[in-house]
Design a protein around this motif. Sequence first.
Motif, PDB file in Angstrom:
ATOM      1  N   ASN A 156      42.754  47.968  33.383  1.00  0.00           N
ATOM      2  CA  ASN A 156      43.729  47.404  34.331  1.00  0.00           C
ATOM      3  C   ASN A 156      43.022  46.614  35.435  1.00  0.00           C
ATOM      4  OD1 ASN A 156      45.600  50.387  33.952  1.00  0.00           O
ATOM      5  ND2 ASN A 156      46.206  48.406  33.163  1.00  0.00           N
ATOM      6  N   ASP A 158      43.219  43.732  36.082  1.00  0.00           N
ATOM      7  CA  ASP A 158      44.144  42.780  36.725  1.00  0.00           C
ATOM      8  C   ASP A 158      44.650  43.334  38.053  1.00  0.00           C
ATOM      9  OD1 ASP A 158      45.395  44.724  35.015  1.00  0.00           O
ATOM     10  OD2 ASP A 158      47.312  43.720  35.405  1.00  0.00           O
ATOM     11  N   ASP A 161      41.976  42.579  40.573  1.00  0.00           N
ATOM     12  CA  ASP A 161      41.910  41.146  40.928  1.00  0.00           C
ATOM     13  C   ASP A 161      43.208  40.632  41.545  1.00  0.00           C
ATOM     14  OD1 ASP A 161      40.109  40.678  37.835  1.00  0.00           O
ATOM     15  OD2 ASP A 161      39.361  41.154  39.859  1.00  0.00           O
ATOM     16  N   SER A 162      44.227  41.470  41.606  1.00  0.00           N
ATOM     17  CA  SER A 162      45.523  41.021  42.143  1.00  0.00           C
ATOM     18  C   SER A 162      45.371  40.484  43.569  1.00  0.00           C
ATOM     19  CB  SER A 162      46.498  42.207  42.165  1.00  0.00           C
ATOM     20  OG  SER A 162      47.636  41.892  42.955  1.00  0.00           O
TER      21      SER A 162
END
Length: 245
Positions: A156, A158, A161-162
């Motif tokens: 996860n 992502d 990096d959100s």
Amino acid sequence: MEQIIKVSRDNHELAMEIAGDLVHTLNQIHSEGRKAALALSGGNTPKQFFSVLGNLYRDFEGWQNTLFFWSDERCVPPDSPESNYRMVQEVFFDKAAVPRGNIHRIMGENEPWMEAERYSSEILENVPLRLGVPRFDIIYLGLGEDGHTASIFPGNLDLFDSSRICEVAVHPATGQKRITLTGTVINNAARVIFAVSGRNKAEIVAEILENPSSGNYPASLVKPLSGRLTWHLDLEAASLLTQFA
Ligand code: 6PG
């Protein structure tokens, strides 16, 4: 980024070391005439640290100007045995002179996406910005055996990096929803402190600290852009590090 590794004999000494470091840092921040903003980690490792704060530092005047947030929280009610907030409340807040208005818990009882939004707004209202991103003075993190940190799990990345402040995560084994700070906020902190204890963490600690290219671990991505990263380990967690062999 500056990285420091400190090794203590055991979890108690680790807790004493981190607590002393926190009080020293808070005195410095408060001498600049401003409040400090902390994000506390979850899990079991930091319980001794919080206990030291609730006992040895229960009357520390600096709590008046210290704001407490969390790096992550399970989506459970605040009185749940799984609540990261409840653990801190029992061993620290209920014993020390911490103004209730300084405690900004994640409301795990709320609908997760709504709470991620609400908590992001609460952070924006209380934590100074750097380049438009909230900049905590210290973010405390734990480390899972799979290399997760906060509630960002392998697979996860992502969420790490959100560009958001908080995201909703799902525990891969239990399916439990969690609210977590993102890597955007974590890597914007002035200081990030990992507290890691126990022989069961030795492999992942060695992998992350001595094989940094293994960047598929969320914890490997913690690199405060203009801040200091400190790894506080006990001897067992550091036992496979060649530099301490
Ligand atoms: C949580 C934490 C999690 C924790 C690590 C280490 O809510 O559980 O966010 O990242 O810090 O899993 O947990 P232990 O300290 O219990 O080993």
